[in-house]
Design an enzyme around this catalytic site. Structure first.
Site: not given
Ligand code: PEP
Ligand code: MG
Length: 540
Positions: A192, A299, A432, A453-454, A501
């Protein structure tokens, strides 16, 4: 930078970007002194008084916060009012324990439970309990102002806080107009405190090598939250280099600001589309549409901000407003991606051993066809107002896409039969999951958007919310870049659009790698548009 006998370089992890010079002031935590117990009645009223004082402090602090800060503090207030939490503490006091010892024991065991539980949400909330523990202890020990800690001397201009840890409420209490940044031994980039620091633009290092006890108080220091180091008593050459880097950063900020409203163009003259991510459509009110080429990711988990999924009409209105904001630019809206680190009570499954590898994203949507259908109907209706595209998260197999397409077809047929205005949106998917990146050509979709990210967490086998593996979860690892490149090449062969993204697109340092992979469409955090456009302009 060479190290001299006076200069000390302490390593940490950059959690909020910045490069500042100042005096390093130690924030020392008070010792948890345990007192001898008075009578149970005295201890009870002491504890009750301390809790009341802590509540008053938190309530006063909440008033001055924005939504994010207030939400953290309100959770702490709710804990302090939770009779189930307080009952065992009062019982222990009744049995003769001193109030502070009873408080420490019960809260510590709660913290352990939070940390050991499966629920990611509660794991993250353990730091709130520790925050409360310190606040109530301070009140019990007679400190009226809140905490037992104190900056060791009166403020010096340009102070950098160095502390074992900073709890969220302590962070919110500090007057950041007097401090330039902080370096703490605890924390993680996803804590946080890190989120608060990033939102406020306060440079922050976490996971700092322990030096709080041994450092010379008020010594000159460089907080380098670019490279993840705190340099104590820097030698003149180091300072000179830092000043030079600061001048470059300032110049870059000015250049980035000047590019915000312009098209992103590489040094070769080639155009790159910069779209934005809209996690919460309310942020769009502050973003001029002309600054971007559209919305690359919405999202829709924000829909649950009030705990329940809004009905079709409400969802339609939200989606329509986003499409109208874009003034004809493309808008990609993702179907619900609940699960993993985004649990939604009543929607996600509670008892999964590993939620990131479980029922999240499209896997869950297909198990809840009524939720998916509602969302698809609302999206098809909003598509009448502009260029709306539907994106499916967490796709692993072509069958999942086909199952969503079948639902979309049904939704369109229903809307036609009901005589409700609608349009048929494009249907695309997030790439992802490595399985999808490796076999992208098997998927019949209108577009791909890479979720770095994933993709990073599943490729490197590093949970995205685990600070202990942050360094290993390297966005620029050859394996991740290879999967991105393959996806871009597959999209080109298929003649479909591809973008990225994930957070990687918002990191100016990653832009050359992404452009090297052939990407020419990026969706970024609204606050990063100028910096990303600057990085694009320098490429080629
Ligand atoms: C990602 O995984 O990069 C993505 C954009 O989705 P989220 O971060 O919402 O899992
Ligand atoms: Mg994701």
């Amino acid at each position: 930078m060479t190290e001299t006998s006076d200069q000390r370089i302490l390593r940490g992890v950059a959690a909020s970007d910045g490069l500042v010079v100042g005096r390093a002031v130690r924030l020392i935590s008070g010792v948890e002194v345990q007192r001898t117990a008075g009578s149970p009645e005295d201890e009870r009223s002491l504890l009750a008084g301390a809790i009341t004082r802590a509540l008053e402090q938190l309530e006063a602090l909440t008033e001055a916060q924005d939504e994010m800060g207030a939400e953290i503090l309100e959770f702490q207030i709710a804990l302090l009012e939770d009779e189930d939490l307080l009952a065992p503490i009062y019982n222990a006091v009744q049995e003769g324990q001193p109030a502070d010892l009873a408080w420490i024991r019960v809260i510590d065991s709660e913290v352990t439970e939070y940390r050991e539980g499966e629920d990611e949400y509660f794991k993250a909330r353990a730091e709130d309990l520790l925050d409360l523990k310190a606040r109530v202890l301070a009140a019990l020990h007679g400190n009226e102002t809140g905490f037992n800690d104190h900056a060791e001397q009166t403020k010096l201009d340009g102070d950098i806080i160095v502390a074992q840890n900073l709890t969220p409420s302590r962070f919110l209490e500090l007057d950041w107009t007097s401090y330039r940044g902080a370096a703490i031994c605890g924390g993680s980039p996803t804590s946080h405190v890190a989120i608060l620091a990033r939102a406020r633009g306060i440079p922050l290092l976490v996971g700092l090598e322990d030096a709080v006890e041994t450092m010379q108080h008020a010594c000159l220091a460089v907080l380098d939250a670019e490279d993840g180091v705190l340099i104590l008593t820097p030698e003149p050459k180091t300072l000179e280099d830092v000043r030079q880097r600061q001048r470059v950063r300032e110049g870059d900020e000015e250049r980035a600001d000047s590019l915000i409203g312009k098209a992103a163009v590489m040094a070769t003259g080639e155009r790159v589309e910069i779209l934005i991510n809209a996690d919460d459509p309310r942020v769009l009110a502050d973003v001029p549409t002309a600054n971007c080429d559209g919305i690359g990711l919405t999202r829709t988990e924000f829909l649950f901000s009030e705990g329940v999924l809004p009905d079709e009409q409400k969802q339609f209105e939200v989606y329509r407003d986003i499409v109208n904001w874009a003034e004809g630019r493309p808008v990609t809206i993702r179907t619900l991606d609940a699960g993993g680190d985004k649990p939604i009570p009543g929607v996600t499954v509670d008892d999964e051993a590993n939620p990131f590898l479980g029922l999240r994203g499209v896997r869950l949507s297909l198990l809840k066809p009524e939720v998916l259908k509602l969302q698809l109907r609302a999206l098809a209706r909003a598509a009448v107002f502009g260029s709306l595209k539907i994106m499916i998260p967490m796709v692993t197999t072509p069958e999942e896409v086909e199952a969503v397409r079948a639902q979309l077809d049904e939704a369109l047929t229903e809307l036609s039969a009901e005589g409700v205005a609608h349009a048929c949106p494009q249907l695309g998917m997030m790439v992802e999951v490595p399985a999808a990146a490796l076999t992208a050509e098997r998927f019949k979709v209108d577009f791909f958007s890479i979720g770095s990210n994933d993709l990073i967490q599943y490729t490197t086998a590093c949970a995205r919310d685990n600070p202990a593996v942050t360094k290993l979860a390297d966005a620029k690892s050859p394996a991740v870049l290879e999967l991105i490149r393959r996806t871009v090449e597959a999209a080109a062969r298929m003649g479909v659009e591809v973008s990225l993204c994930g957070d990687m697109a918002s990191d100016p340092n990653a832009i050359p790698d992404l452009l090297d992979c052939g990407l020419r469409r990026l969706s970024v955090a609204p606050a990063q548009v100028g910096r990303v456009k600057l990085a694009v302009s320098r490429y080629g």
